[in-house]
Design an enzyme around this catalytic site. Structure first.
Site, PDB file in Angstrom:
ATOM      1  N   GLU A 255      11.977  74.251  38.297  1.00 31.34           N
ATOM      2  CA  GLU A 255      11.186  75.275  38.987  1.00 31.34           C
ATOM      3  C   GLU A 255      10.078  75.642  38.023  1.00 31.34           C
ATOM      4  O   GLU A 255      10.305  76.326  37.026  1.00 31.34           O
ATOM      5  CB  GLU A 255      12.075  76.467  39.342  1.00 31.34           C
ATOM      6  CG  GLU A 255      11.381  77.525  40.173  1.00 31.34           C
ATOM      7  CD  GLU A 255      10.827  78.642  39.311  1.00 31.34           C
ATOM      8  OE1 GLU A 255       9.587  78.650  39.092  1.00 31.34           O
ATOM      9  OE2 GLU A 255      11.608  79.473  38.843  1.00 31.34           O
ATOM     10  N   CYS A 294       6.355  83.307  37.970  1.00 24.79           N
ATOM     11  CA  CYS A 294       5.987  81.982  38.469  1.00 24.79           C
ATOM     12  C   CYS A 294       5.520  82.055  39.912  1.00 24.79           C
ATOM     13  O   CYS A 294       4.855  81.140  40.400  1.00 24.79           O
ATOM     14  CB  CYS A 294       7.156  81.026  38.335  1.00 24.79           C
ATOM     15  SG  CYS A 294       8.663  81.598  39.142  1.00 24.79           S
TER      16      CYS A 294
END
Length: 680
Positions: A255, A294
């Site tokens: 990720e 993120c």
């Protein structure tokens, strides 16, 4: 200052000072890492043997119960974690995302496991497929623990949530975990692991912590292990390309940071409520965790005619954001996590300014609030404008991992979609529109390159959890630059850590392996009605074949009058003759009710309640004069450790029901769920 310790092979390890870890608020030393080198061969062997053995001594349901208890324990101790989280630069709201979000995820997975996983350590992923004409040969899929180790390498921005959102599904799946947090904020992760250990809830070997470098950890992994990574795309590529990972085909889930977009659709104008909602969302994502997410908004796409108006609205909101020590009154944005991160963000901004102009953040007036903050990692929010967003490079390639966003004007939907695609794969995009047709046009195109899409309008804004908030029940991850992985997503995340295997065999053998009754398998018929057995005594496969009942004209008329269902197929003889059935048929729900009348035991007994019905299918029509009967079979038992409101223990039983006619043709098929009392 304390020396952080790793937790390896059931022992806290390390005592000699090494690298100083600095408070993001005032530059003081919070803790040191340790000098001692970790024996990763020992750590992996301990997880593989002690951890796997102890975890698999429990079943899915028991592990789910532990997650629930652990979540409650961390919740009780969260104040001490909040105090430490302050040094990472977090405001109280930022710490809530990390700490409360962490134990909240444990609660969610505890609930998911209790609802969706069986007792035992084999999960049946049906349906069963009949592979032979006479149903002597079946096939299906099972999910089983991999009997390996899960290694999690995490980023600095979520020291607790980043750990727990990976631990929860891995532990449920029966895998011991080795966590390697980012060093800069590892002091908070270490504190959380100490809280977890103090709870005494986890079986020995379930959790290990690595403070400092990962050394040769990946060299010791084997085919049944699993690796996850959260961080930069470049680091993800390096780890994914590790020779041992590639040679042994070890599953690797990444990720990575991505250049997420927020798109204001062309139907939105400054007069619309959604215009202000959009601006508020952008500012929130720029300033929450000081932009160190993120999922933060990096590229802001706006119709060209509204560029200046939106820029002005965002600048006005940013000018009211007070940056500084979160302990100070009125501070709404804290610091970056470290001085290294501050340097990296400033360097990225300089690179972005080669293709963009700064409209907020570099006028020299920025000053953080608080004492000693001159040594902290504070930065002003920065709003940039790229007036040529169809060109490659710039904000399409460079991420300033902080409170930085770039406005990009577009002309028309096709151009907006093309600009969004230049991110080369993202975790999330928000589309703000008030027109369903625009959402229906844009979302399927955006979905090809995004892991999650939020459609924001005035109605959704009332309850929206926000662009940047991954939710445990929804997938987190994205294609391309975003890493190509998947996390969370409810039960999907647990399935990621399990091995999926196809099995083939007779119905009886398939039933024995899955722990579920399969049509065609041998049944257990006794003189005792299954509804008279307590949960403890009932066996999977225990079955009752009922007496018969012939369906009459009066049954259909009476059911229609009682239910109010006078559909023509049941009452209009002429119309029914013109259909594929050629005559009137009984109500499907009459068949369902009649079957219940055949198999239900009327007297008092251990069956407490029927609370659900699944997989209902009406297969062959029931005509006037047909004779039906039912077979009731215990399909699955799930011991969730629950008790009734009066405290009596109970379990969940799923029953397979097959209703047939006088020709032994299946007319209805379904599962019913009941609560059944235990003896003790």
């Amino acid at each position: 200052m304390p020396v952080l310790q790793s937790y390896i092979a059931g022992q806290w390890f390390g005592s000699t000072e090494s690298k100083a870890l600095i408070s993001a608020i005032n530059g003081t030393t919070v803790a040191h890492t340790h000098q001692e080198e970790i024996d990763f061969r020992e750590a992996v062997a301990y997880a593989r043997h002690t951890g796997v053995k102890n975890i698999l001594a429990l079943d899915f349901q028991q592990r789910a119960a532990i997650l629930k208890a652990l979540a409650a324990y961390i919740q009780e101790r969260k104040r001490e974690l909040y105090a430490i989280s302050h040094h990472t630069g977090c405001t109280k709201a930022d710490s809530w995302i990390d700490i409360d979000g962490g134990f909240g995820t444990l609660f969610t997975y505890a609930s998911t496991g209790r609802k969706e996983l069986p007792s035992g350590n084999v999960a049946h992923e049906g349906p069963v497929t009949q592979l032979g004409k006479e149903n002597h040969f079946n096939g299906t899929h099972i999910l089983v623990p991999r009997r390996g180790v899960s290694v999690h390498i995490n980023a600095f921005n979520f020291p607790i949530w980043g750990m727990l959102e990976k631990f929860a599904p891995a532990f449920l799946a029966g895998m011991p975990c080795i966590f390697k947090p980012a060093t800069a904020t590892s002091y908070l992760t270490e504190a959380a692991v100490r809280v977890i250990n103090d709870s005494g809830l986890l079986p020995e070997g379930a959790l290990q912590l690595v403070v400092g470098g990962a050394g040769d950890l990946l060299d010791h992994l084997e085919e049944q292990d699993f690796v996850t990574f959260t961080g930069s795309a470049n680091t993800a590529l390096m780890l994914k390309s590790h020779p041992n990972i590639m040679a042994k085909s070890i599953p690797f889930n990444a990720e990575a940071d991505s250049l997420n977009s927020a798109i204001m659709a062309p139907d939105i104008s400054p007069e619309d409520e959604e215009f202000a909602i959009f601006a508020k969302e952008v500012v929130k994502e720029m300033t929450a965790k000081a932009g160190q997410k993120c999922t933060a908004i990096r590229r802001v796409l706006v119709p060209a005619e509204h560029l200046d108006t939106l820029a002005g609205m965002i600048k006005e909101r940013l000018s009211s954001i007070v940056v500084g020590d979160p302990h100070e009154e009125g501070v709404r944005m804290g610091a970056l996590s470290s001085s290294d991160q501050l340097r990296d963000v400033n360097e990225a901004i300089d690179q972005l300014l080669e293709t963009s102009e700064c409209v907020f953040g570099r006028d020299g007036s920025f000053k953080a609030v608080g004492q000693g903050v001159e040594n902290g990692a504070f930065i002003s929010p920065h709003l940039l404008i790229n007036r040529n967003p169809l060109n490659d490079g710039g904000a399409h390639d460079i991420e300033a991992f902080g409170p930085v966003a770039t406005l990009m004007p577009y002309n028309g939907i096709d151009e907006a979609l093309a600009i969004a695609a230049k991110g080369k794969g993202s975790l999330v995009t928000t589309l703000t529109t008030k027109t369903p047709a625009i959402a229906a046009e844009m979302i399927p195109v955006l979905a090809a390159q995004h892991g999650r899409l939020q459609i924001l309008d005035a109605q959704a804004a009332k309850e929206s959890t926000g662009h940047g908030s991954p939710l445990p029940m929804l997938k987190h991850g994205g294609p391309g630059r975003a890493g190509g992985g998947e996390e969370l997503g409810g039960i999907r995340a647990v399935h990621h850590y399990l091995q999926r295997t196809a099995i083939q065999g007779s119905p009886t053998m398939v039933a024995a392996v899955t722990g579920e009754y399969v049509r065609g398998a041998k049944v257990l018929e006794t003189d005792v009605h299954p509804f008279r057995r307590h949960f403890d005594d009932l066996q999977v496969g225990e079955s009752l074949l009922t007496h018969r009942r012939t369906v009459t004209e009066a049954d259909i008329v009476n059911f229609g009058c009682l239910s109010g269902d006078h559909f023509y197929m049941h009452f209009d003889d002429i119309a029914a003759k013109e259909t594929q059935f050629g005559q009137r048929i009984a109500h499907g729900y009459f068949v369902l009710s009649a079957a219940a009348g055949l198999f239900v035991y009327p007297g008092e007994g251990p069956v407490l309640a029927n609370y659900g019905l699944d997989t209902l299918r009406f297969i062959t029509p029931v005509l006037v004069g047909d004779t039906i009967r039912a077979r009731l079979t215990c399909k699955r038992k799930i011991d969730q450790g629950r008790a009734s409101p009066d405290g009596h223990p109970q379990g969940v039983v799923m029953w397979d029901v097959a209703v047939t006619n006088q020709h032994d043709e299946l007319v209805a098929s379904y599962d019913i769920l009941t609560l059944v009392a235990k003896r003790q």
